[in-house]
Design a protein around this motif. Structure first.
Motif, PDB file in Angstrom:
ATOM      1  N   UNK A 163      19.692   8.204   6.995  1.00  0.00           N
ATOM      2  CA  UNK A 163      18.749   7.090   6.921  1.00  0.00           C
ATOM      3  C   UNK A 163      18.096   6.955   5.549  1.00  0.00           C
ATOM      4  N   UNK A 164      18.377   7.933   4.677  1.00  0.00           N
ATOM      5  CA  UNK A 164      17.800   7.885   3.343  1.00  0.00           C
ATOM      6  C   UNK A 164      16.506   8.659   3.194  1.00  0.00           C
ATOM      7  N   UNK A 215       6.537  12.959   1.592  1.00  0.00           N
ATOM      8  CA  UNK A 215       5.955  12.247   2.731  1.00  0.00           C
ATOM      9  C   UNK A 215       5.758  10.771   2.406  1.00  0.00           C
ATOM     10  N   UNK A 216       5.221  10.493   1.224  1.00  0.00           N
ATOM     11  CA  UNK A 216       4.998   9.095   0.817  1.00  0.00           C
ATOM     12  C   UNK A 216       6.329   8.357   0.689  1.00  0.00           C
ATOM     13  N   UNK A 217       7.339   9.024   0.185  1.00  0.00           N
ATOM     14  CA  UNK A 217       8.669   8.435   0.049  1.00  0.00           C
ATOM     15  C   UNK A 217       9.238   8.083   1.421  1.00  0.00           C
ATOM     16  N   UNK A 226      10.822   4.784   6.366  1.00  0.00           N
ATOM     17  CA  UNK A 226      10.575   4.493   7.781  1.00  0.00           C
ATOM     18  C   UNK A 226      10.137   3.039   7.966  1.00  0.00           C
ATOM     19  N   UNK A 227       9.306   2.548   7.078  1.00  0.00           N
ATOM     20  CA  UNK A 227       8.851   1.160   7.164  1.00  0.00           C
ATOM     21  C   UNK A 227      10.025   0.204   7.010  1.00  0.00           C
ATOM     22  N   UNK A 228      10.858   0.461   6.011  1.00  0.00           N
ATOM     23  CA  UNK A 228      12.017  -0.407   5.779  1.00  0.00           C
ATOM     24  C   UNK A 228      12.955  -0.372   6.974  1.00  0.00           C
ATOM     25  N   UNK A 247       0.832  -1.209   0.000  1.00  0.00           N
ATOM     26  CA  UNK A 247       0.000   0.000   0.000  1.00  0.00           C
ATOM     27  C   UNK A 247       0.864   1.256   0.000  1.00  0.00           C
ATOM     28  N   UNK A 248       1.934   1.247   0.783  1.00  0.00           N
ATOM     29  CA  UNK A 248       2.832   2.406   0.825  1.00  0.00           C
ATOM     30  C   UNK A 248       3.511   2.623  -0.522  1.00  0.00           C
ATOM     31  N   UNK A 249       3.960   1.534  -1.134  1.00  0.00           N
ATOM     32  CA  UNK A 249       4.637   1.650  -2.431  1.00  0.00           C
ATOM     33  C   UNK A 249       3.649   2.114  -3.504  1.00  0.00           C
TER      34      UNK A 249
END
Length: 504
Positions: free
Chosen positions: A362-363, A287-289, A294-296, A55-57
């Motif tokens: 952190x990217x 924000x989406x990026x 953050x998830x990873x 969903x995030x991707x």
């Protein structure tokens, strides 16, 4: 006790708590099942996380798709003192510029009123077959009445039924309650000259009208002609433009113009890029990026236990190649700019970093506001060119399906966001040319398939073990029931023997 086998025993004969013994033995046998159930739950948790990640991707891909097209990237606003003359807004597809507007006349709807009558319910025809006739454009109507159904109300209903697609008929009292004068009003449903009501005539005895049409200048020649249908006329940028309605939204691409008043004289309006709206769209992308980053990071983090006896904890997707693939896909699409492109850049619009984007250790992406704003003001089109695919997607005709070349744009202008959208789409098996005749399984699909297969195998194993435990429990119950039966028999024999011996 009575159990599922239909066998009843209580443990009274043996003195043993047989029910508890059976339950504990079965519980011991269930320990392996509990371990497998825990493994299955881990897989279910992993599947949920994969779906969350997908969903995030997908959310990032949608943001990239918007920024990858000119219509999606640009936002427009309209300025100037024009509000009294017209309502003007700009949407995707617009172009910047300054324009003049002089509203000469608004569109009007053709409207007629028959001579008044006192009673709208009284029949007006003196014989069957009397008619009211008129035309709207090239369509002619003839309303034939009967004597006993010819009141003003009846006539309005008959007109609406026969010609309701072109006109509307209503009955209006223009007099007073004590001295009424009811008039039948017919109005065209469409504004403009082409929708005028012409040839209006009545041979109904009690219903009269002067149906003489407007003159060549569009001026009414009959007192019954309340409003002459006319076109809207406006002078825009020095050009006289006519429309049947007040909607002039087809004059400029992406600019909606609705005339409001013809008494304002010439006004000026300007269409400009809405840089605040563009920044908002880009912020939403950032924000989406960062939500993906953050998830990873959360799934890739090892958390030490509170004590030496506590083990380290990690995310359920720790070490999964899916995390690294998505992260590298994003990074390569946005930051892997050919050196030749950077070297040829003389104005500083070839990379995200030159536009004020930066990444932390952190990217995560962030934007240097001053640098970003300066580049946006310097040359908006050059700024947009880094994001937008202006010349569309063209694939190498020799590219093999589901290979990197299959998703590569061979045109000179690709756009970072268009590249990112295609690259992320590849992870879901999406084809960049929307070829619905080809079905591909993306990385997310394959990951879900693998986890679902594992869940299914574990479920089958649990079911098999449950069946074996059921057989085991039934066997225990049968054995203890026989023990109770034997102990009961022995107790009875012992009691009988003691009774005999007690006689001596």
């Amino acid at each position: 006790m009575v159990n599922g086998t239909g066998i009843s025993f209580s443990g009274l004969a043996s003195g043993l708590d047989t029910t508890s013994i059976v339950q504990q033995l079965v519980a011991l046998e269930r320990i392996p099942i509990q371990l497998v159930e825990a493994q299955r739950q881990e897989q279910k948790d992993k599947l949920n996380l994969v779906n969350q990640f997908a969903d995030l991707v997908n959310a990032l891909k949608d943001k990239a798709q918007v920024l990858g097209t000119r219509d999606g990237f640009y936002a427009w606003k309209v300025g100037g003192a024009f509000e009294d003359a017209a309502s003007i807004t700009a949407t995707s597809g617009a172009a910047g510029g300054t324009h003049t507007l002089d509203v000469q006349s608004l569109a009007r709807t053709d409207r007629w009123a028959f001579d008044g009558v006192m009673d709208p319910a009284a029949d007006l025809a003196t014989a069957d077959g009397q008619q009211i006739a008129f035309s709207v454009g090239s369509t002619s109507y003839s309303i034939t009445l009967t004597q006993d159904s010819s009141s003003l109300n009846d006539i309005a209903s008959a007109i609406n039924e026969a010609a309701g697609s072109d006109v509307s008929a209503t009955v209006v009292n223009t007099g007073t309650q004590s001295s009424p004068s009811h008039q039948l009003v017919i109005a065209s449903k469409t504004a403009g000259e082409d929708a005028r009501i012409t040839g209006l005539a009545s041979n109904v005895a009690g219903l009269t009208i002067d149906g003489a049409g407007a003159d060549a200048e569009g001026v009414a020649t009959s007192a019954n002609h309340l409003s002459v249908g006319s076109n809207a006329v406006a002078i825009i940028d020095g050009l006289t433009i006519t429309r049947a309605t007040n909607d002039f939204s087809d004059v400029f691409d992406g600019v909606s113009i609705d005339l409001q008043s013809a008494s304002q004289g010439e006004v000026t309006f300007n269409v400009d890029a809405d840089k605040e709206a563009i920044r908002t769209t880009i912020d939403e992308f950032v924000t989406a990026y960062n939500e993906i980053i953050d998830f990873v990071d959360k799934q890739s983090t090892v958390t030490p236990g509170d004590t030496e006896d506590d083990g380290n904890t990690t995310g359920a997707l720790f070490g999964d190649s899916l995390l690294g693939t998505v992260r590298s896909t994003m990074r390569n699409s946005l930051f892997n700019i050919p050196l030749s492109v950077i070297q040829a850049d003389t104005t500083g619009f070839s990379t995200l970093s030159t536009l004020g984007f930066k990444t932390d250790v952190d990217g995560r992406l962030s934007i240097e506001d001053d640098k970003f704003d300066a580049k946006l003001l310097e040359d908006l089109d050059a700024f947009a060119d880094l994001f937008v695919d202006n010349d569309g997607f063209v694939r190498d005709p020799n590219a093999v399906g589901n290979t990197p070349a299959y998703y590569a744009d061979t045109t000179a202008d690709s756009g970072l966001m268009a590249d990112l959208e295609r690259s992320l789409g590849q992870l879901f098996g999406n084809l960049p040319d929307n070829n619905e005749n080809i079905t591909l399984r993306g990385l997310f699909d394959l990951k879900r398939d693998t986890i679902n297969d594992q869940i299914e195998r574990l479920t089958d194993s649990i079911d098999a073990k449950e069946r074996r435990i059921g057989d085991f429990e039934n066997d225990l119950i049968l054995r203890f029931a026989r023990l109770e039966e034997l102990m009961g028999s022995l107790n009875a024999q012992g009691a009988a023997l003691n009774s005999v011996l007690g006689q001596f």
